[in-house]
Design a protein around this motif. Sequence first.
Motif, mmCIF file in Angstrom:
data_model
loop_
_atom_site.group_PDB
_atom_site.id
_atom_site.type_symbol
_atom_site.label_atom_id
_atom_site.label_comp_id
_atom_site.label_asym_id
_atom_site.label_seq_id
_atom_site.Cartn_x
_atom_site.Cartn_y
_atom_site.Cartn_z
ATOM 1 N N MET A 1 -4.649 -1.474 4.191
ATOM 2 C CA MET A 1 -5.294 -2.430 3.296
ATOM 3 C C MET A 1 -4.513 -3.737 3.320
ATOM 4 O O MET A 1 -3.299 -3.741 3.348
ATOM 5 N N GLU A 2 -5.227 -4.824 3.278
ATOM 6 C CA GLU A 2 -4.610 -6.153 3.270
ATOM 7 C C GLU A 2 -4.030 -6.433 1.883
ATOM 8 O O GLU A 2 -4.743 -6.447 0.892
ATOM 9 N N HIS A 3 -2.719 -6.618 1.807
ATOM 10 C CA HIS A 3 -2.080 -6.837 0.506
ATOM 11 C C HIS A 3 -1.884 -8.307 0.171
ATOM 12 O O HIS A 3 -1.596 -8.639 -0.947
ATOM 13 N N SER A 4 -2.039 -9.183 1.140
ATOM 14 C CA SER A 4 -1.729 -10.582 0.901
ATOM 15 C C SER A 4 -2.753 -11.252 -0.008
ATOM 16 O O SER A 4 -2.426 -12.167 -0.725
ATOM 17 N N ASN A 5 -3.988 -10.790 0.000
ATOM 18 C CA ASN A 5 -4.996 -11.404 -0.860
ATOM 19 C C ASN A 5 -5.620 -10.339 -1.754
ATOM 20 O O ASN A 5 -6.725 -9.881 -1.511
ATOM 21 N N LYS A 6 -4.911 -9.973 -2.799
ATOM 22 C CA LYS A 6 -5.371 -8.912 -3.686
ATOM 23 C C LYS A 6 -6.568 -9.335 -4.515
ATOM 24 O O LYS A 6 -7.294 -8.509 -5.009
ATOM 25 N N ARG A 7 -6.752 -10.645 -4.668
ATOM 26 C CA ARG A 7 -7.831 -11.110 -5.538
ATOM 27 C C ARG A 7 -9.195 -10.801 -4.954
ATOM 28 O O ARG A 7 -10.153 -10.638 -5.673
ATOM 29 N N VAL A 8 -9.288 -10.702 -3.640
ATOM 30 C CA VAL A 8 -10.591 -10.512 -3.007
ATOM 31 C C VAL A 8 -10.767 -9.086 -2.493
ATOM 32 O O VAL A 8 -11.808 -8.490 -2.664
ATOM 33 N N LYS A 9 -9.736 -8.529 -1.891
ATOM 34 C CA LYS A 9 -9.876 -7.223 -1.247
ATOM 35 C C LYS A 9 -9.207 -6.118 -2.056
ATOM 36 O O LYS A 9 -8.005 -6.115 -2.215
ATOM 37 N N TYR A 10 -10.008 -5.195 -2.551
ATOM 38 C CA TYR A 10 -9.463 -4.040 -3.250
ATOM 39 C C TYR A 10 -9.587 -2.788 -2.392
ATOM 40 O O TYR A 10 -8.993 -1.772 -2.698
ATOM 41 N N GLY A 11 -10.382 -2.828 -1.333
ATOM 42 C CA GLY A 11 -10.500 -1.686 -0.438
ATOM 43 C C GLY A 11 -11.334 -0.546 -0.984
ATOM 44 O O GLY A 11 -11.099 0.607 -0.663
ATOM 45 N N PHE A 12 -12.325 -0.848 -1.841
ATOM 46 C CA PHE A 12 -13.139 0.213 -2.435
ATOM 47 C C PHE A 12 -13.882 1.025 -1.381
ATOM 48 O O PHE A 12 -14.167 2.193 -1.578
ATOM 49 N N GLY A 13 -14.206 0.402 -0.253
ATOM 50 C CA GLY A 13 -14.925 1.106 0.812
ATOM 51 C C GLY A 13 -14.110 2.214 1.440
ATOM 52 O O GLY A 13 -14.660 3.093 2.095
ATOM 53 N N GLU A 14 -12.804 2.190 1.242
ATOM 54 C CA GLU A 14 -11.937 3.211 1.831
ATOM 55 C C GLU A 14 -11.766 4.425 0.915
ATOM 56 O O GLU A 14 -11.123 5.389 1.287
ATOM 57 N N PHE A 15 -12.347 4.370 -0.286
ATOM 58 C CA PHE A 15 -12.247 5.497 -1.217
ATOM 59 C C PHE A 15 -13.120 6.643 -0.737
ATOM 60 O O PHE A 15 -14.276 6.446 -0.386
ATOM 61 N N ASN A 16 -12.576 7.837 -0.753
ATOM 62 C CA ASN A 16 -13.385 9.035 -0.569
ATOM 63 C C ASN A 16 -13.659 9.620 -1.943
ATOM 64 O O ASN A 16 -12.972 9.291 -2.909
ATOM 65 N N LEU A 17 -14.647 10.487 -2.039
ATOM 66 C CA LEU A 17 -15.002 11.081 -3.317
ATOM 67 C C LEU A 17 -13.788 11.770 -3.928
ATOM 68 O O LEU A 17 -13.107 12.545 -3.255
ATOM 69 N N GLY A 18 -13.497 11.454 -5.173
ATOM 70 C CA GLY A 18 -12.368 12.074 -5.855
ATOM 71 C C GLY A 18 -11.045 11.341 -5.677
ATOM 72 O O GLY A 18 -10.065 11.708 -6.302
ATOM 73 N N ASP A 19 -11.005 10.317 -4.832
ATOM 74 C CA ASP A 19 -9.778 9.546 -4.645
ATOM 75 C C ASP A 19 -9.460 8.755 -5.907
ATOM 76 O O ASP A 19 -10.358 8.281 -6.599
ATOM 77 N N ALA A 20 -8.189 8.589 -6.177
ATOM 78 C CA ALA A 20 -7.746 7.751 -7.295
ATOM 79 C C ALA A 20 -6.586 6.895 -6.798
ATOM 80 O O ALA A 20 -5.614 7.421 -6.264
ATOM 81 N N TRP A 21 -6.714 5.586 -6.925
ATOM 82 C CA TRP A 21 -5.676 4.659 -6.478
ATOM 83 C C TRP A 21 -5.199 3.831 -7.642
ATOM 84 O O TRP A 21 -5.942 3.566 -8.578
ATOM 85 N N ARG A 22 -3.951 3.388 -7.562
ATOM 86 C CA ARG A 22 -3.391 2.509 -8.585
ATOM 87 C C ARG A 22 -3.249 1.103 -8.024
ATOM 88 O O ARG A 22 -2.862 0.928 -6.878
ATOM 89 N N TYR A 23 -3.552 0.141 -8.868
ATOM 90 C CA TYR A 23 -3.357 -1.271 -8.522
ATOM 91 C C TYR A 23 -2.386 -1.866 -9.524
ATOM 92 O O TYR A 23 -2.536 -1.663 -10.731
ATOM 93 N N TYR A 24 -1.382 -2.574 -9.030
ATOM 94 C CA TYR A 24 -0.384 -3.200 -9.895
ATOM 95 C C TYR A 24 -0.577 -4.712 -9.880
ATOM 96 O O TYR A 24 -1.073 -5.263 -8.902
#
Length: 61
Positions: A1-24
């Motif tokens: 996932m691209e971390h340099s521009n967090k405001r635009v890219k959260y990477g929701f398309g990479e979530f599989n069912l049941g995945d849980a990610w943290r954003y700081y």
Amino acid sequence: MEHSNKRVKYGFGEFNLGDAWRYYSVSLARVRSAAQMFGQRHGMKFKVRQEGKSVLVERLA
């Protein structure tokens, strides 16, 4: 996932069912609205909640 521009890219398309990610260092409202918009466009459902200093995003459907 691209971390340099967090405001635009959260990477929701990479979530599989049941995945849980943290954003700081992002606001709950910003992540929640982005997840809602992405979910509507792609037929996915996300649960977004504040957990300590992070925002936890979980894919439900």
